[in-house]
Design a protein around this motif. Structure first.
Motif, short mmCIF file in Angstrom:
data_model
loop_
_atom_site.label_atom_id
_atom_site.label_comp_id
_atom_site.label_asym_id
_atom_site.label_seq_id
_atom_site.Cartn_x
_atom_site.Cartn_y
_atom_site.Cartn_z
N ASN A 112 41.49 33.14 -28.73
CA ASN A 112 40.95 33.82 -29.70
C ASN A 112 40.99 33.06 -30.74
O ASN A 112 41.76 32.41 -31.20
CB ASN A 112 41.52 35.32 -29.66
N PRO A 113 39.90 32.36 -31.86
CA PRO A 113 39.42 32.07 -32.27
C PRO A 113 40.60 32.90 -33.61
O PRO A 113 40.35 34.06 -34.37
CB PRO A 113 37.95 32.16 -33.69
N GLY A 114 41.54 32.15 -34.42
CA GLY A 114 42.26 32.57 -35.65
C GLY A 114 43.39 33.17 -35.00
O GLY A 114 44.47 32.82 -35.45
N PHE A 368 44.19 26.43 -41.37
CA PHE A 368 45.90 27.03 -40.78
C PHE A 368 45.68 29.03 -41.42
O PHE A 368 45.80 29.06 -40.12
CB PHE A 368 46.84 26.39 -40.75
N TYR A 369 45.06 29.12 -42.57
CA TYR A 369 45.64 30.65 -42.32
C TYR A 369 44.12 31.18 -43.36
O TYR A 369 44.10 32.31 -43.14
CB TYR A 369 46.77 30.75 -44.00
N TYR A 370 43.30 30.67 -43.28
CA TYR A 370 41.67 31.18 -43.55
C TYR A 370 41.24 32.11 -44.63
O TYR A 370 40.69 32.04 -45.36
CB TYR A 370 41.63 31.73 -42.60
N GLU A 371 42.87 31.98 -45.79
CA GLU A 371 42.37 32.56 -46.78
C GLU A 371 43.04 32.03 -48.04
O GLU A 371 44.77 31.85 -47.79
CB GLU A 371 42.46 34.62 -46.80
N VAL A 372 43.38 32.27 -49.34
CA VAL A 372 43.49 31.50 -50.48
C VAL A 372 43.91 32.68 -51.69
O VAL A 372 43.53 33.77 -51.11
CB VAL A 372 43.01 30.93 -51.01
N PRO A 434 37.47 32.75 -47.08
CA PRO A 434 35.95 32.47 -46.45
C PRO A 434 35.66 31.74 -44.72
O PRO A 434 34.44 31.49 -44.44
CB PRO A 434 35.75 30.92 -47.46
N GLY A 435 36.70 32.05 -44.67
CA GLY A 435 36.89 31.77 -42.91
C GLY A 435 37.73 29.87 -42.92
O GLY A 435 37.76 29.63 -44.06
N GLN A 436 37.93 29.98 -41.46
CA GLN A 436 38.42 28.54 -41.90
C GLN A 436 37.07 27.22 -41.18
O GLN A 436 36.06 27.41 -40.73
CB GLN A 436 38.44 28.22 -40.30
N PRO A 437 36.89 26.41 -42.32
CA PRO A 437 35.81 24.79 -43.30
C PRO A 437 36.08 24.29 -41.12
O PRO A 437 36.78 24.01 -40.33
CB PRO A 437 36.29 24.26 -43.85
N PRO A 536 43.73 38.49 -37.19
CA PRO A 536 43.70 36.73 -37.35
C PRO A 536 42.20 36.72 -36.65
O PRO A 536 41.42 35.83 -37.65
CB PRO A 536 44.34 36.13 -36.59
N PHE A 537 41.48 36.88 -35.99
CA PHE A 537 39.60 36.56 -35.59
C PHE A 537 38.68 36.91 -37.03
O PHE A 537 38.10 36.57 -37.85
CB PHE A 537 39.53 37.61 -34.09
N LEU A 538 38.99 37.91 -37.54
CA LEU A 538 38.40 38.53 -38.92
C LEU A 538 38.76 37.50 -39.70
O LEU A 538 37.76 37.13 -40.73
CB LEU A 538 38.82 39.80 -39.73
N LYS A 539 39.15 36.60 -40.06
CA LYS A 539 40.47 36.09 -41.15
C LYS A 539 39.82 34.48 -40.80
O LYS A 539 38.62 34.81 -41.90
CB LYS A 539 41.57 36.21 -41.44
N TYR A 540 39.77 34.49 -39.89
CA TYR A 540 39.23 32.77 -39.21
C TYR A 540 37.95 33.10 -39.89
O TYR A 540 37.02 31.84 -39.74
CB TYR A 540 39.12 33.09 -37.90
N SER A 541 36.83 34.57 -39.54
CA SER A 541 35.49 34.56 -38.90
C SER A 541 35.62 34.60 -40.74
O SER A 541 33.86 34.93 -40.79
CB SER A 541 34.83 35.63 -38.43
N GLY A 542 35.56 34.59 -41.83
CA GLY A 542 35.54 34.90 -43.10
C GLY A 542 34.82 36.66 -43.37
O GLY A 542 34.12 36.73 -44.46
N ILE A 543 35.59 37.68 -42.37
CA ILE A 543 34.89 38.92 -42.15
C ILE A 543 36.05 39.63 -42.92
O ILE A 543 36.98 39.33 -42.44
CB ILE A 543 35.00 39.44 -40.59
#
Length: 741
Positions: A112-114, A368-372, A434-437, A536-543
Motif C-alpha cells: 500500500n502507499p505509505g 520517508f515519513y510524509y510529515e514534519v 503535505p504527504g510524500q513529494p 500511513p496511507f493517510l499521511k502519505y496522501s496528506g489527508i
C-alpha cells in the motif's frame, strides 16, 4: 584539493547508484523461490539478541526441494545475512559457526502507499530473510572471545542501568548509551518521534564528540603525544561502536572522527566535508542499498546542512550580538552583560544550525515519513543543550559503582523532555503533513538548495553592505519558495483507493472539492491495519480530515481498523467529522457536496436479515470537476449476499443505476454473492476484489470471477495488485501498487 576529493567521493556514490539499477534479478528470484521452504543453513553468528541471532557468510545446503528440482549438487552462498528466530539465543557464542534447520521466509513487501516496506529496510542493512522455527543442528567450538566479552559487558551495564533508573527511563538510557533499540518504551519513542527529537535516542556524533574528542583532548592536556592520544581515542571509539552494534549514524561519526585523528597525526588540516564524502563513498560502495535507508540519508544530510548550508546562510561568520551593551557601572554588571551576550550569540548560532539541518533533511523527512513537526527546531533548541550532561552523567553512573545518584539528574531532564513534548503537542499547527513529494519536486528542491549555497559564497566576496542585504533577501525568498514547492500536493482529486488489508475491506474516496470518505477498515488476517496500513496511507496522501467514516456491518474484518483509528486519531492529528456505524444509515439517505454524492441503497429501515445480508451498500458519484458532467461512479457492497443482494438489485433498478464504472465485489469474492441477476443490472466496467493472499476461504471463488468476466468486467484483486487506485482523467485510470505480471 580538499573539495576535489569530495567531488571524487560524490562520483563514486553515483557509481554505486548505477550498481543498484544494474543488479541482476537472478539472485533475487532464487531467494523468492526458496521462501516458504525448509532449509539447512550454515553461517557465522555476528550478532545476537534475546530471541534471535544473525548469521553472516551464509551457505544454504542441499536439502531444499528447490535445489533438487534444479538438479544442483552445489550449495547456494548468500551475499546477504540471515536472521534466525531462536529462544535462548544468548547462550550461543558470537563468532561461532552454526548449522541450523528451519523455515525460510522473506520479509514482507509493502502493498500500500505509505506502508513500511520491511523487505526494503532489511535489504538496506544486508539481511535477506528470516529462518523461523530454528533448530540448531551443529555448533562450532571456536568463537570470538573479544566479541563475547563485549557482549557480557553490555549485558552487565544494561542491568546496572535498570538498577539505577526507573523502568521507563532505564529503557531510554539503554537506547542512548548502549544502542538497545528494542528496549525503548514505545509510547515515549512515539512521543519523541511526533515532536522531532527521536534522534536523541541514536548513537550519533554527539556521543562521539563526548567520548572521542573529550578523551583525546584530556590525553593531550596530560602530555600524551598526538599519535598515542589519537590511537587510544580511536580504539576506544571502535570498541564502543562494536559494543553498541555499529549503527549507520555511529559508523559515519566514528569514521569521520578517525579521519580527523589521522589529519592530526599527519599534520594536515581536517576538512569535514571531505571526511563526510569519504565515509559516504566507503559505506555506499560497500552496500549500495544504503541509498534507500532513511537513517543513512538523514545522518549524512544533517552533517551536510551544518557543513554547507549553515556557512552559506551566515556567509562564513556570525555577527556578535550586542543586545546587552556594556554601559553599566561596576565590573560585576559588565560581566553579566558579557555573559548574556554570549548566551544570545550561542542561541542564535544553534538556531541557525537547526534551521540548516532541518532545511537540508526536509525532503528526506517528507519522502520517508510524509510529515514534519513544525516546532521541532525550537524543541531541539531547548533539549539538545542538556544532552551532553545526560550522556555524561549516564555514562559515569553506568561505568562507576557508587555514582548512581547522578541518574537522578538524568531522570529529571528526561521528565522535562517528556513534559516539553506534551506541551508542544498542544500548540496549533503542530504537524505539517503535505504527504510524500514527487521525485521531481525533491530534485528541484535540492537545485534551489545549491543556488542558496552559491549565493552564500557570493556574499563572502561582496563588501558593499547593500548588495549583501539583497543577497540575504534573495536567499530567504529562495528558501521559502523551496519549502512551499516541496510541500505542494493536489488534494482535490477524483479518485478511490482500495487498500490491501488482507482478508478485509478498506476503501478511501477523495473528491475534487476536498471531501474524503472512508468505507470500512478491518482485517482478520493482518494485525493493527488501522495503525500500520490506514494511518500511513493517510499521511502519505496528506489527508488530515475524514468527512465521513462508514462501517458496513459489525464483522471485525470491516470495523476493527476503524476502532483503532478512533483511538489514535486525535494523537496523530487526524480529524474525523462523523462515523456512521451499522444501522445509522438506511436506504434513501444521501450525503452530498459540490462534487460528490454518497447514497445509501441498502438496507431499508424495516429490513431484518442476517449480518452479511444487512451490510450497508453505498452508491458513490464523484464529479471530475465543478460544473462538469463527467463523473466516476462506484458501488460499495460490503459483504451483502442472499436476500440483501436481491433487495440491492431492486434498488439499483429503482434508481436507474446500471452500466456504471466500479464495483467493490461483495464478500471478498465469495461465490454466494455477486449473482448473475445483480451483474446484469449493474454491469461494472471495473471490479475490485479485496481479500487475503492464500486465505482459508478460497476467496475469490472461481465462479464469481467467471461471472464477472462473462459480464465484461475487468478484475483487479488486492492479493495480486496490492492497493488499487482508480481515478478519472480523460477516461477511467487504474493504478496498482504492485506491477501486474
Amino acid at each position: 584539493m580538499k573539495r576535489t576529493l569530495f567531488c571524487v567521493c560524490l562520483c563514486l556514490i553515483l557509481v554505486a547508484c548505477l550498481r543498484l539499477f544494474m543488479d541482476e534479478d537472478a539472485p533475487r528470484q532464487k531467494k523468492e523461490a526458496l521462501s516458504g521452504k525448509t532449509l539447512m543453513v550454515s553461517g557465522r553468528i555476528y550478532q545476537k539478541e534475546k530471541d534471535k541471532f544473525y548469521l553472516t557468510s551464509v551457505i544454504v545446503h542441499e536439502n531444499a526441494a528447490i535445489l533438487q528440482q534444479e538438479n544442483s549438487k552445489q550449495a547456494i552462498e548468500f551475499k546477504e545475512n540471515l536472521m534466525c528466530e531462536y529462544e535462548g539465543s544468548e547462550r550461543l557464542k558470537l563468532g561461532s559457526n552454526v548449522t541450523v534447520l528451519g523455515d525460510f521466509t522473506l520479509f514482507s513487501k509493502a502493498t500500500n502507499p505509505g506502508e513500511f516496506d520491511s523487505r526494503a529496510y532489511y535489504a538496506s542493512i544486508k539481511i535477506a530473510g528470516c529462518i523461523k522455527q530454528t533448530e540448531i543442528l551443529a555448533e562450532g567450538e571456536r568463537y570470538s572471545e573479544a566479541a563475547e566479552i563485549l557482549y557480557r559487558m553490555k549485558q552487565y551495564w544494561k542491568e546496572r542501568l535498570y538498577q539505577i533508573f526507573p523502568q521507563k527511563e532505564a529503557s531510554v538510557m539503554c537506547t542512548m548509551l548502549l544502542g538497545e533499540k528494542g528496549e525503548t518504551n514505545l509510547e515515549l519513542k512515539a512521543l519523541y518521534k511526533r515532536n522531532g527529537i527521536v534522534h536523541i535516542l541514536s548513537i550519533s556524533g554527539l556521543h562521539i564528540t563526548i567520548i572521542g574528542i573529550s578523551l583525546y583532548q584530556l590525553l593531550r592536556k596530560s602530555g600524551v603525544p598526538t599519535c598515542v592520544a589519537a590511537v587510544i581515542g580511536g580504539s576506544i571509539l571502535l570498541l564502543y561502536g562494536a559494543l553498541t552494534g555499529m549503527s549507520i549514524s555511529a559508523t559515519r561519526a566514528i569514521g569521520m572522527y578517525l579521519l580527523k585523528m589521522l589529519s592530526h597525526i599527519c599534520g594536515r588540516t581536517y576538512d569535514m566535508l571531505t571526511a563526510l564524502g569519504i565515509m559516504g563513498a566507503v559505506m555506499v560502495l560497500q552496500n549500495p542499498e544504503y541509498l534507500y535507508h532513511a537513517g543513512f540519508l538523514l545522518s549524512f544530510c544533517a552533517v551536510l546542512g551544518i557543513g554547507v548550508l549553515y556557512p552559506a546562510l551566515t556567509a562564513g561568520e556570525i555577527k556578535k550580538s550586542r543586545v546587552f551593551q556594556r554601559k553599566y557601572h561596576g565590573r560585576f554588571m559588565n560581566i553579566v552583560a558579557s555573559l548574556m551576550n554570549h548566551v544570545v550569540n550561542v542561541t542564535w548560532q544553534s538556531f541557525l544550525s537547526g534551521v540548516s539541518v532541518t532545511l537540508t533533511t526536509l525532503p528526506v523527512m517528507l519522502w520517508f515519513y510524509y510529515e514534519v513537526p513544525v516546532y521541532s527546531m525550537l524543541l531541539n533548541l531547548l533539549t539538545l543543550p542538556f544532552m551532553g550532561m545526560v550522556l555524561c552523567f549516564g555514562l559515569v553512573a553506568m561505568l562507576l559503582p557508587g555514582f548512581g545518584i547522578l541518574g537522578t539528574v538524568d531522570c529529571f531532564v528526561l521528565a522535562g523532555y517528556e513534559r516539553l513534548c506534551k506541551v508542544f503537542e498542544g500548540f496549533p499547527l503542530h504537524t505539517w503533513n503535505p504527504g510524500q513529494p514527487k521525485a521531481w519536486q525533491v530534485v528541484v528542491y535540492y537545485v534551489i538548495w545549491i543556488m542558496i549555497v552559491c549565493l552564500g559564497n557570493i556574499r563572502k566576496k561582496r563588501k558593499a553592505k547593500d548588495r549583501v542585504r539583497y543577497i540575504q533577501v534573495l536567499q530567504i525568498a529562495l528558501l521559502t519558495t523551496a519549502v512551499i514547492f516541496v510541500g505542494i500536493r493536489d488534494l482535490r482529486t477524483c479518485e478511490v483507493t482500495f487498500l490491501d488489508v488482507g482478508q478485509g475491506d478498506c476503501i478511501c474516496v477523495q473528491s475534487v472539492s476536498g471531501e474524503t470518505y472512508l468505507f470500512d477498515c478491518g482485517s482478520s488476517s493482518r494485525d493493527e491495519v488501522g495503525r500500520y496500513v490506514l494511518l500511513p496511507f493517510l499521511k502519505y496522501s496528506g489527508i488530515r480530515k475524514l468527512d465521513g467514516v462508514f462501517v458496513s456491518h459489525d464483522d471485525s474484518d470491516h470495523k476493527n481498523g476503524v476502532e483503532e483509528l478512533l483511538t489514535f486519531a486525535e494523537q496523530e492529528g487526524i480529524e474525523i467529522e462523523r462515523v456512521y456505524w451499522p444501522g445509522e444509515m438506511s436506504a434513501g439517505v444521501q450525503i452530498e457536496s459540490e462534487t460528490s454524492s454518497v447514497l445509501c441503497l441498502h438496507p431499508s429501515k424495516d429490513f431484518e436479515g442476517e449480518d452479511n445480508a444487512s451490510s450497508q451498500c453505498f452508491y458513490v458519484e464523484l464529479l471530475k470537476d465543478r460544473g462538469r458532467e463527467e463523473k466516476l461512479t462506484l458501488l460499495l457492497t460490503g459483504d451483502v449476499d442472499g436476500e440483501g443482494e436481491e433487495m440491492l438489485t431492486d434498488k439499483l433498478r429503482h434508481y436507474g443505476i446500471g452500466g456504471s464504472a466500479v464495483l467493490k465485489v461483495a464478500h471478498h469474492g465469495s461465490k454466494y454473492a455477486t449473482s448473475e441477476r445483480f451483474l446484469r443490472q449493474y454491469k461494472p466496467q471495473v471490479s475490485v476484489v479485496s481479500c487475503g493472499r492464500y486465505n482459508s476461504y478460497g476467496h475469490p471463488h472461481k465462479e464469481t470471477l467467471k461471472r464477472l468476466q462473462e459480464n465484461g468486467s475487468i478484475i483487479f484483486t488486492t492479493p495480486e495488485c496490492g492497493a488499487v487506485t482508480i481515478s478519472l482523467g480523460k477516461e477511467i485510470e487504474v493504478r496498482t501498487f504492485r506491477p501486474l505480471r
